[in-house]
Design an enzyme around this catalytic site. Sequence first.
Site, PDB file in Angstrom:
ATOM      1  N   TYR A  45       0.876  -1.166   0.000  1.00 21.13           N
ATOM      2  CA  TYR A  45       0.000   0.000   0.000  1.00 21.13           C
ATOM      3  C   TYR A  45       0.923   1.228   0.000  1.00 21.13           C
ATOM      4  O   TYR A  45       1.567   1.526   1.008  1.00 21.13           O
ATOM      5  CB  TYR A  45      -0.850  -0.058   1.274  1.00 21.13           C
ATOM      6  CG  TYR A  45      -1.985   0.913   1.421  1.00 21.13           C
ATOM      7  CD1 TYR A  45      -2.214   1.962   0.534  1.00 21.13           C
ATOM      8  CD2 TYR A  45      -2.864   0.781   2.497  1.00 21.13           C
ATOM      9  CE1 TYR A  45      -3.281   2.829   0.712  1.00 21.13           C
ATOM     10  CE2 TYR A  45      -3.932   1.655   2.682  1.00 21.13           C
ATOM     11  CZ  TYR A  45      -4.133   2.679   1.783  1.00 21.13           C
ATOM     12  OH  TYR A  45      -5.182   3.546   1.971  1.00 21.13           O
ATOM     13  N   VAL A  95      -9.238   1.487  -6.152  1.00 19.36           N
ATOM     14  CA  VAL A  95      -9.734   1.365  -4.784  1.00 19.36           C
ATOM     15  C   VAL A  95     -10.245   2.745  -4.375  1.00 19.36           C
ATOM     16  O   VAL A  95      -9.532   3.529  -3.777  1.00 19.36           O
ATOM     17  CB  VAL A  95      -8.612   0.880  -3.832  1.00 19.36           C
ATOM     18  CG1 VAL A  95      -9.156   0.671  -2.426  1.00 19.36           C
ATOM     19  CG2 VAL A  95      -7.991  -0.409  -4.353  1.00 19.36           C
ATOM     20  N   LYS A 132      -1.436  -1.333  -4.103  1.00 18.04           N
ATOM     21  CA  LYS A 132      -2.494  -0.347  -4.097  1.00 18.04           C
ATOM     22  C   LYS A 132      -1.779   0.980  -3.964  1.00 18.04           C
ATOM     23  O   LYS A 132      -1.156   1.254  -2.939  1.00 18.04           O
ATOM     24  CB  LYS A 132      -3.439  -0.551  -2.907  1.00 18.04           C
ATOM     25  CG  LYS A 132      -4.652   0.383  -3.000  1.00 18.04           C
ATOM     26  CD  LYS A 132      -5.071   0.988  -1.693  1.00 18.04           C
ATOM     27  CE  LYS A 132      -5.796   2.293  -1.973  1.00 18.04           C
ATOM     28  NZ  LYS A 132      -6.361   2.891  -0.755  1.00 18.04           N
TER      29      LYS A 132
END
Lengths: 313, 313, 313, 313
Positions: free
Chosen positions: A140, A214, A168
């Site tokens: 992330y 996302v 992400k």
Amino acid sequence: MSESIAPFHGVVPPIVTPFNEDFSIDTDSLRAQVERMIKAGIHGLFALGSSAEVAFLTRENRQIVLDTIIDQNAGRLPVAAGVIDMTTPRCLEHVADARERGVDALVATAPFYVRTHANEIEEHFRQLHAAAPDLKLFAYNLPVSVNVVLEIPMLIRLAQEGVLAGIKDSGGKDDYTRAVVAARKTAQLENFVVLTGSEMTVDYAYLGGCDGVVPGLGNVDPYAYVQLHETCRAKNWEQAVEIQERINKLMAVAFVGDGSRMGGSAAGLGGFKSALHHLGIFASPRMAPTHMPLNDDEHARVAAIVDEFSHGV
Amino acid sequence: MSESIAPFHGVVPPIVTPFNEDFSIDTDSLRAQVERMIKAGIHGLFALGSSAEVAFLTRENRQIVLDTIIDQNAGRLPVAAGVIDMTTPRCLEHVADARERGVDALVATAPFYVRTHANEIEEHFRQLHAAAPDLKLFAYNLPVSVNVVLEIPMLIRLAQEGVLAGIKDSGGKDDYTRAVVAARKTAQLENFVVLTGSEMTVDYAYLGGCDGVVPGLGNVDPYAYVQLHETCRAKNWEQAVEIQERINKLMAVAFVGDGSRMGGSAAGLGGFKSALHHLGIFASPRMAPTHMPLNDDEHARVAAIVDEFSHGV
Amino acid sequence: MSESIAPFHGVVPPIVTPFNEDFSIDTDSLRAQVERMIKAGIHGLFALGSSAEVAFLTRENRQIVLDTIIDQNAGRLPVAAGVIDMTTPRCLEHVADARERGVDALVATAPFYVRTHANEIEEHFRQLHAAAPDLKLFAYNLPVSVNVVLEIPMLIRLAQEGVLAGIKDSGGKDDYTRAVVAARKTAQLENFVVLTGSEMTVDYAYLGGCDGVVPGLGNVDPYAYVQLHETCRAKNWEQAVEIQERINKLMAVAFVGDGSRMGGSAAGLGGFKSALHHLGIFASPRMAPTHMPLNDDEHARVAAIVDEFSHGV
Amino acid sequence: MSESIAPFHGVVPPIVTPFNEDFSIDTDSLRAQVERMIKAGIHGLFALGSSAEVAFLTRENRQIVLDTIIDQNAGRLPVAAGVIDMTTPRCLEHVADARERGVDALVATAPFYVRTHANEIEEHFRQLHAAAPDLKLFAYNLPVSVNVVLEIPMLIRLAQEGVLAGIKDSGGKDDYTRAVVAARKTAQLENFVVLTGSEMTVDYAYLGGCDGVVPGLGNVDPYAYVQLHETCRAKNWEQAVEIQERINKLMAVAFVGDGSRMGGSAAGLGGFKSALHHLGIFASPRMAPTHMPLNDDEHARVAAIVDEFSHGV
């Protein structure tokens, strides 16, 4: 990557957490939101992300959130869980909790609070993967919270080792995201998933080869993001821009909260929750303490934006 | 403030955490270190601070550390406990744990990871105090970890309300620390304790009116800091400078670790732990994962510095 | 360093620049201020520093300022000139201008605007020195403006090569300043001059071994800084603290300007100029465009602070 | 905006500055490069941008560069000139110089070195425009150099007042660029030109509605950017991506320089100049002092990249 094999691709919203008056988890509202999202056609569920106010959730509350999402999902969509904490030993507890509950993937940032080094970040991901080798691990990238940008050669090394399944990227720089896409191509790592967290440039991300998004704002209007996803997959780029531009007008809900009174997290998540309350999904727009709440005027402005630019309930 | 009434003043080292091979807490080494520190004449114990690798300790391990320190201390010195976590709800768990164990004071930073606001920080301290109104609450100014400097007018407001008992200032700017001292004087808050975390300018801090110091390096040489404290209290400023300058040469242990291989936390705490191992207090210089370890050459350099500039065991 | 040989030591204020209505240099006010400063007993003059709004002065205006200061000084005190510009080739023009006018020393920051490297900064100082080998060159540590902290080993190397004569440290961290003092001692570079730019901790700096101070606030009250210098030299440290604390109350003039309306430079320098106008030294408190001016209420507040805490004209 | 009326649109490369051995301007090489660029079909010339090492150019050298470009251009293309300096009074000199020479537009950043405020930045642009009301003024968003992001509502206000004609956005965030495009649409300011400085996401920028690009890499391969421009205008987005991806491989020339030896500016511009020397356009890859030069191995790597991924001379 091939659409058929990517376990996480498409629209994977980070589910926002509703609270009861005593700040316990409002599981009814949470179930309603999960149900609404799945019916809207999203492709995966991201539990316990930053948008979930994960930073404000105790270990116990994280478990309640995750149990509720998994139970309501009932196996329909893949579920990823954030394992967000300061350092490896603490993240490992969340890894164990999530694994027990049967998630498909984990999402971890670099360590924070401590002054860390690229070597230590790399080892951090290795240890998290070693504790749950059967789960997909996503890095992330979140410099706004952890003060470091993940180095692309490190991502590639860890993908080659089988440690990382994807990224992400919430770094806010589309050239970085694109460089990750290019690097995976050069390294022939087609299975390495690249998801953007930049909700206002999803059309760009898809054009450049990302696998999905996302979007925190997807909590408010999952329909728009699903439509955007499909339009991008159909390569109707100019129509995609139109959808994105409408989404970006809806994104204004995240900037209604007065910056002289509250931080960026409170304004952003407060806007999402205010919208969900206005739509009747959440029983309350309540945020975790000590997020400052929006006031009545701000709630009214959020409602007006939602009414004008969202697809509604 | 008056020496007699300050519950925390003088030398209050943040106790470093020793680990066993399996990264459980090495309570024997921890007890040995607490005992050594008390015998050296320090004035208080700060458990679970940044130097304790608190960011790497699970809730359970934090409890073990705190239980061990409190048990070994056996009421001889006041004990403060760090309640370091991302946000208020998570800090409140640590507040409850520490209160149960009978500490005298709590030490909390501003929230981190989230993009916060001064109003939210102020409310954070209020809620922590409300959960343990019988304990002294210290604000921990630590911009290097939490990206925000605590505003002095807020400190004064919270002191006037009875929320804050003092500050531990690790901001690294002596003019800020001094401005806090001036502000408490103007506000006639003589009981508001100001402790500096700047271990290399303790003489300055005392000259400027601070009540004490929280020196990570005090783990390695508590004798030097106690001597410095006493010399400052006796107003022998030039002698104090000499002691400080010797201490600052010892501080080199924190910069032996190679910055191209490890982060600043690993180098600094690795240096302290290497020194404690060399002195025979700690069974091992092991650091929490994923702190990169010092190598043999670096351990040897730490040992040489300790032998030349410390007071030994 | 030995008091007798240091060409720059003691109180060396960065002279503030007064403007006429058309933003030409108000040389009469400037002469008055230089005269007042010399009579107050300062030890050197620093022309064209940040406090001079040097960033707002064209090359021609810089020459007028420097000519005026040098002419009014008439050889009574040593004069240093800032050669502040983005990069080496542009600084070299200012070096030539200053050298022509007969200054004793030059003061240069690291390059800015460009993304630079320690090697490039080091070479920058070498080239500036090569262009004026007969002048003392001071490195100006000013991270708030140039985004980089000068590395201490580099300072020492350049001192050993004869490139640097000293440092003016406005980094705001007293432990850094002290580390420079320690490094020069270790390297036996007693002639390397260390001047602090931290006007609120001058007592600390002297206690720690600094040679002097470059106080912007010295424009407002040179008497206080001269008195502080002498008290420190006499090692009356507690009396020094009292003087410093009164100075720090005067420093409030730099924080009167409303931060919601103007930047830190405008507030700080606007406060100094407002004070000088109130004292009758400057014909006007005018600042360079586009510094936002203080308003009437703010001027009144500055005047009240000056009346209460300064030694007056 | 309408393609026919935009004075600056399409590919507007910031022309790199070649130097002779004595660091005077190599006007022959500069003319050759201008000629090559025009023949390649670019749409405008941007003189004295960051890529020109403008931060290293004295006022005199800036005039030589501008004279040379304007003379060689001979009115074929519109010319914009950077007026890059610390503050308004200094920028105004560059404004006068550029206006005298007959440029079509000016490009200015926010003030830097000083701690400025949004109000002061806004006034800065107003004063620059007032000094050359007949020229187009572009705001240059460049946080990496000036530490501030230009606020979009300010851009719109200044556009409405007729102060700003457009923005050159080198902030590196495509969502910001897009938000500027959206804001001009909402404000019905179709003539406000938005140029991206993000050379690796030009396809995105065009898809999102930008008018053009200011690519430093366009110095190396103007053909590729012209081709990309035309492909985007023809709305062949997937072909545009292919062109962009090839360009991005060429961009590797900017990252060959070793970051442990030189800064980002030296590596980036050194890569461009090495490429231009390899192509035979520049007589030398020399950079302004104190930019660290690439070494032989690095030059060879640049050459290999150019040979593989550029359109050549």
